[in-house]
Design an enzyme around this catalytic site. Sequence first.
Site, mmCIF file in Angstrom:
data_model
loop_
_atom_site.group_PDB
_atom_site.id
_atom_site.type_symbol
_atom_site.label_atom_id
_atom_site.label_comp_id
_atom_site.label_asym_id
_atom_site.label_seq_id
_atom_site.Cartn_x
_atom_site.Cartn_y
_atom_site.Cartn_z
ATOM 1 N N HIS A 46 0.965 -1.333 -0.019
ATOM 2 C CA HIS A 46 0.047 0.056 -0.016
ATOM 3 C C HIS A 46 0.843 1.382 -0.073
ATOM 4 O O HIS A 46 0.597 2.340 -0.641
ATOM 5 C CB HIS A 46 -0.849 -0.047 1.403
ATOM 6 C CG HIS A 46 -1.953 1.008 1.165
ATOM 7 N ND1 HIS A 46 -3.029 0.605 0.346
ATOM 8 C CD2 HIS A 46 -2.213 2.029 1.643
ATOM 9 C CE1 HIS A 46 -4.190 1.782 0.515
ATOM 10 N NE2 HIS A 46 -3.606 2.617 1.363
ATOM 11 N N GLU A 68 -2.344 -5.855 -5.393
ATOM 12 C CA GLU A 68 -3.195 -5.841 -3.974
ATOM 13 C C GLU A 68 -4.317 -6.606 -4.067
ATOM 14 O O GLU A 68 -4.939 -7.538 -3.594
ATOM 15 C CB GLU A 68 -3.309 -4.565 -3.684
ATOM 16 C CG GLU A 68 -2.145 -3.836 -2.873
ATOM 17 C CD GLU A 68 -2.789 -2.450 -2.419
ATOM 18 O OE1 GLU A 68 -2.381 -2.204 -1.236
ATOM 19 O OE2 GLU A 68 -3.080 -1.697 -3.052
ATOM 20 N N ASN A 417 27.437 -22.679 -3.050
ATOM 21 C CA ASN A 417 28.115 -23.734 -3.112
ATOM 22 C C ASN A 417 27.648 -25.014 -1.991
ATOM 23 O O ASN A 417 27.582 -25.932 -2.213
ATOM 24 C CB ASN A 417 29.653 -23.643 -2.813
ATOM 25 C CG ASN A 417 30.516 -23.219 -4.023
ATOM 26 O OD1 ASN A 417 29.868 -23.317 -5.092
ATOM 27 N ND2 ASN A 417 31.705 -22.916 -3.904
#
Length: 691
Positions: A46, A68, A417
């Site tokens: 918002h 939204e 890794n």
Amino acid sequence: MNAMDPTEVFRQEASELFEVLEGALLDLGQRPDDRELVDSAFRALHTIKGSGAMFGFDKVASFTHEFETAFDRVRKGEIKPTQELISVALAAKDYIRALIEDPQSTDDIIGEAILDDLKRFVSFDRPDAPIAEIAEAPPLAPSESKQAGWHLYLEFESHILRNGSNPLDLLEDLCKLGPCFVVPVTDGIPFLDEMEPEDCYLKWDVKLHAACDKDAIDDVFMFVQDEMKLTLSPLAPAPLPLFQLLDEEPAPMVEMAAPAVEIAAAPVAAQPAAKAEPKPEAKPESKFEPKPEAKRDDRGIATVRVQAERLDELMDRVGELVIAQARLTQLASSGSDLSIKMIAEEIERLASSLRDTTMGARMVPIGSLFGRFRRLVHDLSRDLSKPVEFVTTGEDTELDKTMIECLADPLVHLIRNAIDHGIEDTATRSANGKTEQGRIELAAVHSGAQVLVTVKDNGGGLNTARIRAKAEEQGLIASGAVLTDHEIHQFLFHPGFSTAQTISALSGRGVGMDVVKRTIENMRGTIDLSTRPGQGTTVTLRLPLTLAIIEGLLIRVGEGRYIIPLSAVEECVELTAEDERSRGRNFLNVRGNLVPFLRLREIMTASGAPDRHQKTIIISTGETRVGLVADQIIGNHQTVIKSLSKLHSDVTIFSGATILGDGTAALILDVAQLVAMAQSKVEKQHISEAA
């Protein structure tokens, strides 16, 4: 950057909101029932939408609004956030970030595809039962879900306009819920000469004619609940038409009378001229009350946003002050004037305090860096089909902001890794009696003048035999050479070295771990590697707190003076006559332990005869200890680090320089390079003895 550029300020604030949004979405994947996480994500969305529209980012506001809307069913609790939905929401977040940071690189087609995916996930199996229940339900009492509307009385704090909130925008959002009848209450407006132009004096009396619940109203005022007082009470249903009263039984009419009695005390409709404020005896429901602890102090603010360049400049000035203070102290010590000595001591105390304060202002919690890797682990876990739990500890540990920036890339390589090579696939883990979900732990802790950052996994550990075979294949070691496991594991940091069977998008080219080692050594840090077969691997990064000012040990070698970082010094011992006689052996006997040593006079090619009683400074990096033989140990020195020029880039044993109190320069020794040099000499000595 222009300090007053509002667009750049919005980008900085949006970057912080993206971190909040991403954190909330990732947490939702682990805790889908946590309502606070959903609210946190919506608050961030918002704010981005509203601020974007304010600063002219119309595409951002439009896309975020659609985001939204599509995600609204999650907030209402109608569907639970699945991993697939979270992944699409993260992609939407990335698209919004691209719209703000680099609009030219975005394509509307990508945004539309993301929104289509969002709508597809949230509209799947949409339940229709509640609609049927409402349609068939008889007239309800006001306490139940079907309401005729709400009566609201809004009173905002006077400073709300200064904080960027506009009550009229909130009223517009409220009108979207249904028809509203809004009456401004003007009795609090002062005379013109007493009025503050930035204060809000109006109150509002609102009748909302909509069958919505209180949560929908609460959402409108979500961001200003600490800056307002909201009084809320249900409206009485409108009287039924006569033809409906004749067709229905009298029972519902008795039920309908109840709410009229309950709100009869509200005088607004009956007496328009009277004050619109509700009477205390009516006891309407109150959702938000102003919190005493949230009352803001207009005399100051908690934090100030400062450009990083200004902090760097301030640190440079403090460094110059420390150098000037050292010169003053040296001049005062050479004279006999007590008043000058007292002033020098006072300035030294103030300079030290200012240095600590300035360095503290540059310190940043390492949690700001750790938070970035949650998304990395989430995406790698999905791409490699390896469920991984990511755990962080020590987020409050503080490190210089420059160190934080330099540390990001090495940690990315280490985590990639750990997941790609360390964590086994689900079938292998199950066969070995492990949980199907792997675990990556990222931790930070203070250790003296250093910070230890560890990356730990619970995978299969390092395959020492494969590493050795690969090293022999590349000609790094001779076949049959006697090496410890620790020495074999160091080949992982060799450029171009990789034990991966195939080259993928993640690994296999051998360009990761050597970059990690080079970056950490440039930061004057070290790397420790430990592993347990079948249990996992731990990589520990030992880093100084800052790259600006350090405590150093000032030594003399011949006519030159040098600085050793004090954090690397373990102890100082005198070079005995027995050690002098064993010039070909280059080992010290320190309480029964053999420690190799380097003669700095030989390395620096110092002229003249050595001092009669030479000193040995024992330094360490990780588990390796090395002695450095110098002519004299002068003492501690506050060292302001100055970078060497590009002309000296090939001089590897120095990491920088500093200015001493007498104005001369002293070079700072690179501990990691000296330790590597000592290890190389020991290996050559072993080879010559074996031959």
